[in-house]
Write a protein that holds these residues in place. Structure first.
Motif, PDB file in Angstrom:
ATOM      1  N   MET A 141       0.828  -1.207   0.000  1.00 48.14           N
ATOM      2  CA  MET A 141       0.000   0.000   0.000  1.00 48.14           C
ATOM      3  C   MET A 141       0.861   1.255   0.000  1.00 48.14           C
ATOM      4  O   MET A 141       0.540   2.233  -0.667  1.00 48.14           O
ATOM      5  CB  MET A 141      -0.963  -0.013   1.180  1.00 48.14           C
ATOM      6  CG  MET A 141      -2.062  -1.021   0.964  1.00 48.14           C
ATOM      7  SD  MET A 141      -3.284  -1.127   2.258  1.00 48.14           S
ATOM      8  CE  MET A 141      -3.664   0.538   2.600  1.00 48.14           C
ATOM      9  N   ARG A 142       1.959   1.219   0.710  1.00 49.70           N
ATOM     10  CA  ARG A 142       2.865   2.370   0.723  1.00 49.70           C
ATOM     11  C   ARG A 142       3.484   2.582  -0.659  1.00 49.70           C
ATOM     12  O   ARG A 142       3.622   3.712  -1.130  1.00 49.70           O
ATOM     13  CB  ARG A 142       3.949   2.112   1.771  1.00 49.70           C
ATOM     14  CG  ARG A 142       4.555   3.347   2.251  1.00 49.70           C
ATOM     15  CD  ARG A 142       5.332   3.163   3.504  1.00 49.70           C
ATOM     16  NE  ARG A 142       6.146   4.350   3.579  1.00 49.70           N
ATOM     17  CZ  ARG A 142       7.343   4.395   4.075  1.00 49.70           C
ATOM     18  NH1 ARG A 142       7.873   3.335   4.623  1.00 49.70           N
ATOM     19  NH2 ARG A 142       8.018   5.517   4.078  1.00 49.70           N
ATOM     20  N   ALA A 143       3.863   1.493  -1.322  1.00 52.16           N
ATOM     21  CA  ALA A 143       4.417   1.571  -2.677  1.00 52.16           C
ATOM     22  C   ALA A 143       3.371   2.121  -3.644  1.00 52.16           C
ATOM     23  O   ALA A 143       3.681   2.967  -4.494  1.00 52.16           O
ATOM     24  CB  ALA A 143       4.898   0.197  -3.126  1.00 52.16           C
ATOM     25  N   ALA A 144       2.134   1.662  -3.515  1.00 53.40           N
ATOM     26  CA  ALA A 144       1.060   2.160  -4.389  1.00 53.40           C
ATOM     27  C   ALA A 144       0.819   3.644  -4.140  1.00 53.40           C
ATOM     28  O   ALA A 144       0.634   4.420  -5.086  1.00 53.40           O
ATOM     29  CB  ALA A 144      -0.218   1.361  -4.152  1.00 53.40           C
ATOM     30  N   HIS A 191      -4.034  -1.308  -8.174  1.00 53.16           N
ATOM     31  CA  HIS A 191      -5.323  -1.743  -7.632  1.00 53.16           C
ATOM     32  C   HIS A 191      -5.504  -1.379  -6.157  1.00 53.16           C
ATOM     33  O   HIS A 191      -6.576  -1.573  -5.607  1.00 53.16           O
ATOM     34  CB  HIS A 191      -5.524  -3.247  -7.845  1.00 53.16           C
ATOM     35  CG  HIS A 191      -4.760  -4.126  -6.915  1.00 53.16           C
ATOM     36  ND1 HIS A 191      -3.449  -4.469  -7.122  1.00 53.16           N
ATOM     37  CD2 HIS A 191      -5.140  -4.708  -5.758  1.00 53.16           C
ATOM     38  CE1 HIS A 191      -3.050  -5.242  -6.129  1.00 53.16           C
ATOM     39  NE2 HIS A 191      -4.045  -5.413  -5.286  1.00 53.16           N
ATOM     40  N   TYR A 192      -4.496  -0.816  -5.513  1.00 46.49           N
ATOM     41  CA  TYR A 192      -4.611  -0.426  -4.114  1.00 46.49           C
ATOM     42  C   TYR A 192      -5.238   0.961  -3.927  1.00 46.49           C
ATOM     43  O   TYR A 192      -5.481   1.365  -2.809  1.00 46.49           O
ATOM     44  CB  TYR A 192      -3.239  -0.434  -3.429  1.00 46.49           C
ATOM     45  CG  TYR A 192      -2.806  -1.808  -3.008  1.00 46.49           C
ATOM     46  CD1 TYR A 192      -3.284  -2.384  -1.833  1.00 46.49           C
ATOM     47  CD2 TYR A 192      -1.926  -2.539  -3.771  1.00 46.49           C
ATOM     48  CE1 TYR A 192      -2.901  -3.642  -1.441  1.00 46.49           C
ATOM     49  CE2 TYR A 192      -1.523  -3.807  -3.387  1.00 46.49           C
ATOM     50  CZ  TYR A 192      -2.016  -4.351  -2.222  1.00 46.49           C
ATOM     51  OH  TYR A 192      -1.631  -5.599  -1.838  1.00 46.49           O
ATOM     52  N   SER A 198      -7.813   4.869  -0.407  1.00 40.99           N
ATOM     53  CA  SER A 198      -8.812   5.924  -0.224  1.00 40.99           C
ATOM     54  C   SER A 198      -9.802   5.565   0.883  1.00 40.99           C
ATOM     55  O   SER A 198     -10.127   6.409   1.721  1.00 40.99           O
ATOM     56  CB  SER A 198      -9.570   6.167  -1.525  1.00 40.99           C
ATOM     57  OG  SER A 198      -8.703   6.623  -2.521  1.00 40.99           O
ATOM     58  N   GLU A 199     -10.275   4.328   0.901  1.00 35.16           N
ATOM     59  CA  GLU A 199     -11.236   3.912   1.922  1.00 35.16           C
ATOM     60  C   GLU A 199     -10.624   3.938   3.323  1.00 35.16           C
ATOM     61  O   GLU A 199     -11.261   4.405   4.269  1.00 35.16           O
ATOM     62  CB  GLU A 199     -11.760   2.508   1.619  1.00 35.16           C
ATOM     63  CG  GLU A 199     -12.739   2.471   0.465  1.00 35.16           C
ATOM     64  CD  GLU A 199     -13.191   1.060   0.121  1.00 35.16           C
ATOM     65  OE1 GLU A 199     -12.739   0.087   0.782  1.00 35.16           O
ATOM     66  OE2 GLU A 199     -13.980   0.921  -0.812  1.00 35.16           O
TER      67      GLU A 199
END
Length: 137
Positions: free
Chosen positions: A48-51, A88-89, A94-95
């Protein structure tokens, strides 16, 4: 790096080094390098951090397809990890951020449970969520 999730929420992250190189085919290679091993074993957190890094850079530079992104974790005392950020993350990021911001604004969840963290924060004197018990000015 920073990215606005909505008009009231901006997410920030610190990247130690960002390198941008251009190859012979005019394709840009953008590398985010983290020099510490924090959360190195948590794959979902790192993905998630990479995204987030990729999304923030794409918003800043525009959505050109001639780029290659990597997120590298290079700690001194652990093995190196290189991640290719997945798009796709974005919905998940956002959520999560929206729900955390909503919980904080409703005083259902605090930004931190550590008084030491509050002491280091530059907003500790004006924050409604401060754990220090100081009089707000």
């Amino acid at each position: 790096i920073s990215m606005s999730i909505n008009r009231n929420v901006i997410v920030y992250d610190n990247i130690d080094v960002i390198l941008i190189n251009k190859d012979l085919n005019s394709k840009f290679h953008i590398r985010a390098i983290q020099l510490t091993g924090d959360q190195g074993s948590n794959d979902r957190y790192l993905q998630m951090r990479a995204a987030f890094y990729r999304l923030a850079i794409q918003r800043y530079l525009g959505s050109n397809n001639q780029r290659h992104y990597t997120f590298e974790i290079r700690p001194i005392d652990e093995p190196d990890r290189i991640l290719v950020p997945s798009m796709h993350y974005m919905i998940t990021i956002s959520e999560i951020v929206y729900n955390i911001a909503k919980a904080i604004s409703n005083k259902l969840w605090y930004a931190t449970t550590s008084k030491e963290t509050c002491k280091m924060c530059i907003y500790n004197r004006v924050c409604d969520l401060s754990l220090l018990g100081r009089k707000k000015t």
